[in-house]
Design a protein around this motif. Sequence first.
Motif, PDB file in Angstrom:
ATOM      1  N   GLN A  37       1.261  -1.020  -0.397  1.00 47.53           N
ATOM      2  CA  GLN A  37       0.003   0.168  -0.088  1.00 47.53           C
ATOM      3  C   GLN A  37       0.756   1.174  -0.141  1.00 47.53           C
ATOM      4  OE1 GLN A  37      -3.390  -0.170   2.391  1.00 47.53           O
ATOM      5  NE2 GLN A  37      -3.778   2.329   2.684  1.00 47.53           N
ATOM      6  N   LEU A  38       0.682   1.948  -0.706  1.00 51.02           N
ATOM      7  CA  LEU A  38       0.697   3.731  -1.196  1.00 51.02           C
ATOM      8  C   LEU A  38       1.495   4.330   0.179  1.00 51.02           C
ATOM      9  CD1 LEU A  38       1.088   3.890  -4.537  1.00 51.02           C
ATOM     10  CD2 LEU A  38       2.831   2.628  -3.116  1.00 51.02           C
ATOM     11  N   GLY A  39       1.405   5.184   0.772  1.00 50.47           N
ATOM     12  CA  GLY A  39       1.115   5.652   1.403  1.00 50.47           C
ATOM     13  C   GLY A  39       0.579   7.594   1.115  1.00 50.47           C
ATOM     14  N   ASP A  40       0.779   7.577  -0.188  1.00 46.31           N
ATOM     15  CA  ASP A  40      -0.419   8.443  -0.721  1.00 46.31           C
ATOM     16  C   ASP A  40      -1.234   7.994  -1.245  1.00 46.31           C
ATOM     17  OD1 ASP A  40       2.349  10.795  -0.165  1.00 46.31           O
ATOM     18  OD2 ASP A  40       3.319   9.295  -1.518  1.00 46.31           O
ATOM     19  N   LYS A  41      -2.820   8.546  -1.164  1.00 45.08           N
ATOM     20  CA  LYS A  41      -3.907   8.797  -2.286  1.00 45.08           C
ATOM     21  C   LYS A  41      -3.239   8.733  -3.353  1.00 45.08           C
ATOM     22  CE  LYS A  41      -6.976   8.509   1.763  1.00 45.08           C
ATOM     23  NZ  LYS A  41      -8.401   8.561   2.025  1.00 45.08           N
ATOM     24  N   ILE A  42      -3.799   8.209  -4.443  1.00 49.03           N
ATOM     25  CA  ILE A  42      -3.959   7.998  -5.715  1.00 49.03           C
ATOM     26  C   ILE A  42      -5.505   8.408  -6.014  1.00 49.03           C
ATOM     27  CG2 ILE A  42      -3.537   7.299  -7.856  1.00 49.03           C
ATOM     28  CD1 ILE A  42      -1.133   6.335  -6.696  1.00 49.03           C
ATOM     29  N   ASN A  43      -6.119   9.214  -6.742  1.00 48.28           N
ATOM     30  CA  ASN A  43      -8.044   9.960  -7.198  1.00 48.28           C
ATOM     31  C   ASN A  43      -7.807   9.444  -6.389  1.00 48.28           C
ATOM     32  OD1 ASN A  43      -6.393   9.294  -9.603  1.00 48.28           O
ATOM     33  ND2 ASN A  43      -6.334   7.006 -10.463  1.00 48.28           N
ATOM     34  N   SER A  44      -7.801  10.349  -5.119  1.00 47.40           N
ATOM     35  CA  SER A  44      -8.721  10.074  -3.748  1.00 47.40           C
ATOM     36  C   SER A  44      -9.103   8.760  -2.951  1.00 47.40           C
ATOM     37  CB  SER A  44      -9.298  10.749  -4.026  1.00 47.40           C
ATOM     38  OG  SER A  44      -9.778  12.282  -4.618  1.00 47.40           O
ATOM     39  N   HIS A  45      -8.420   7.863  -3.305  1.00 45.44           N
ATOM     40  CA  HIS A  45      -8.491   6.202  -2.925  1.00 45.44           C
ATOM     41  C   HIS A  45      -6.660   6.247  -2.914  1.00 45.44           C
ATOM     42  CE1 HIS A  45     -11.955   7.410  -5.075  1.00 45.44           C
ATOM     43  NE2 HIS A  45     -12.727   5.943  -4.400  1.00 45.44           N
ATOM     44  N   VAL A  46      -6.714   4.816  -2.137  1.00 49.43           N
ATOM     45  CA  VAL A  46      -5.881   4.139  -1.175  1.00 49.43           C
ATOM     46  C   VAL A  46      -4.907   3.854  -2.347  1.00 49.43           C
ATOM     47  CG1 VAL A  46      -6.184   3.842   1.064  1.00 49.43           C
ATOM     48  CG2 VAL A  46      -7.070   1.995  -0.962  1.00 49.43           C
ATOM     49  N   ALA A  47      -4.312   3.768  -3.109  1.00 46.38           N
ATOM     50  CA  ALA A  47      -3.246   2.567  -3.635  1.00 46.38           C
ATOM     51  C   ALA A  47      -2.632   1.549  -3.458  1.00 46.38           C
ATOM     52  CB  ALA A  47      -2.746   3.610  -4.658  1.00 46.38           C
ATOM     53  N   PHE A  48      -2.210   0.638  -4.717  1.00 43.81           N
ATOM     54  CA  PHE A  48      -1.246  -0.279  -4.066  1.00 43.81           C
ATOM     55  C   PHE A  48       0.013  -0.492  -4.676  1.00 43.81           C
ATOM     56  CE2 PHE A  48      -5.286  -1.627  -2.197  1.00 43.81           C
ATOM     57  CZ  PHE A  48      -4.714  -1.513  -0.640  1.00 43.81           C
ATOM     58  N   GLN A  49       1.199  -0.676  -5.008  1.00 48.20           N
ATOM     59  CA  GLN A  49       1.837  -1.012  -6.540  1.00 48.20           C
ATOM     60  C   GLN A  49       2.902  -2.151  -6.243  1.00 48.20           C
ATOM     61  OE1 GLN A  49       5.651   2.093  -6.180  1.00 48.20           O
ATOM     62  NE2 GLN A  49       6.099   0.404  -7.885  1.00 48.20           N
ATOM     63  N   LYS A  50       2.417  -2.651  -6.914  1.00 51.53           N
ATOM     64  CA  LYS A  50       3.394  -4.216  -6.730  1.00 51.53           C
ATOM     65  C   LYS A  50       4.891  -4.481  -6.144  1.00 51.53           C
ATOM     66  CE  LYS A  50       3.278  -8.515  -9.626  1.00 51.53           C
ATOM     67  NZ  LYS A  50       3.546  -9.481 -10.828  1.00 51.53           N
ATOM     68  N   ALA A  51       4.882  -5.677  -5.755  1.00 51.64           N
ATOM     69  CA  ALA A  51       6.556  -5.575  -4.931  1.00 51.64           C
ATOM     70  C   ALA A  51       7.305  -5.899  -5.552  1.00 51.64           C
ATOM     71  CB  ALA A  51       6.452  -6.783  -3.378  1.00 51.64           C
ATOM     72  N   VAL A  52       7.546  -5.620  -6.585  1.00 51.88           N
ATOM     73  CA  VAL A  52       8.595  -6.962  -7.488  1.00 51.88           C
ATOM     74  C   VAL A  52       7.814  -6.153  -8.720  1.00 51.88           C
ATOM     75  CG1 VAL A  52       9.642  -8.456  -9.013  1.00 51.88           C
ATOM     76  CG2 VAL A  52       8.869  -8.594  -6.134  1.00 51.88           C
ATOM     77  N   PRO A  53       8.651  -5.416  -9.380  1.00 55.59           N
ATOM     78  CA  PRO A  53       8.133  -4.734 -11.078  1.00 55.59           C
ATOM     79  C   PRO A  53       8.053  -6.198 -12.090  1.00 55.59           C
ATOM     80  CG  PRO A  53       9.950  -3.168  -9.603  1.00 55.59           C
ATOM     81  CD  PRO A  53      10.157  -4.639  -9.233  1.00 55.59           C
ATOM     82  N   SER A  54       7.210  -5.731 -12.585  1.00 51.26           N
ATOM     83  CA  SER A  54       7.249  -6.531 -14.050  1.00 51.26           C
ATOM     84  C   SER A  54       8.230  -6.687 -15.238  1.00 51.26           C
ATOM     85  CB  SER A  54       5.974  -6.698 -14.939  1.00 51.26           C
ATOM     86  OG  SER A  54       5.075  -5.475 -15.233  1.00 51.26           O
ATOM     87  N   PRO A  55       8.342  -7.336 -15.948  1.00 46.71           N
ATOM     88  CA  PRO A  55       9.600  -6.733 -17.201  1.00 46.71           C
ATOM     89  C   PRO A  55       8.862  -5.111 -17.618  1.00 46.71           C
ATOM     90  CG  PRO A  55       9.441  -9.480 -17.078  1.00 46.71           C
ATOM     91  CD  PRO A  55       8.121  -8.482 -15.900  1.00 46.71           C
ATOM     92  N   LYS A  56       7.396  -5.278 -17.886  1.00 39.21           N
ATOM     93  CA  LYS A  56       6.930  -4.052 -18.635  1.00 39.21           C
ATOM     94  C   LYS A  56       7.244  -2.321 -18.061  1.00 39.21           C
ATOM     95  CE  LYS A  56       4.890  -6.227 -22.267  1.00 39.21           C
ATOM     96  NZ  LYS A  56       2.843  -6.176 -22.679  1.00 39.21           N
ATOM     97  N   GLY A  57       7.262  -2.799 -16.576  1.00 37.55           N
ATOM     98  CA  GLY A  57       7.175  -1.855 -15.381  1.00 37.55           C
ATOM     99  C   GLY A  57       5.969  -1.521 -14.474  1.00 37.55           C
TER     100      GLY A  57
END
Length: 135
Positions: A37-57
Motif C-alpha cells: 500500500q502506498l502512503g499517498d492516495k491516488i485519485n482520492s483512494h488508497v493505492a498499491f504497487q506491486k512489490a516486484v516490478p514486471s518486465p514492462k514496469g
Amino acid sequence: GGSGAGHPGPSSPYRVTKTSLIVKMSLRADLNGEYVQLGDKINSHVAFQKAVPSPKGDIYIFYHLKGRLGWSFGYDPASKEEPLAFLGATMAGDPCTKSYGQDWRVWWESKIAGGSFYAASSAMSLQKSHKIGTV
C-alpha cells in the motif's frame, strides 16, 4: 522472491506503508503477487504497487480516473488509458471487496479467439496482509 521484495521499484515516486495485498489466481500471471500500500492516495483512494516490478514496469492497483472502471490494475494510476484489469464501479472502499456476482475483468490476448478482450477472471482474489515490524 528476490531482494527488495516489499519495496517499490527504484523508479517509484511513492512512499509505502506496512499493509499489502496478495493477488492470486488471475488469468494474467503478471498480476499475481504482493502489492504494497502506498502512503499517498491516488485519485482520492488508497493505492498499491506491486512489490516486484514486471518486465514492462511497475504495476499498480488503484481506483481508475474513469469511475465506471472502478478498482483497476495498470502501469500508470494517473492515466486514463484502459487498464490491465478492472473490477467495475463499486462502493467498496478497497479492491478486496466485490459485489455479489462481480468478477475482475482481465485484458486477455487470445490466439484461439484471434483478438484481445476483457475476460472474466472469476477465481481471482485479493487478500489483505499486514506486515508487522517491516519498513
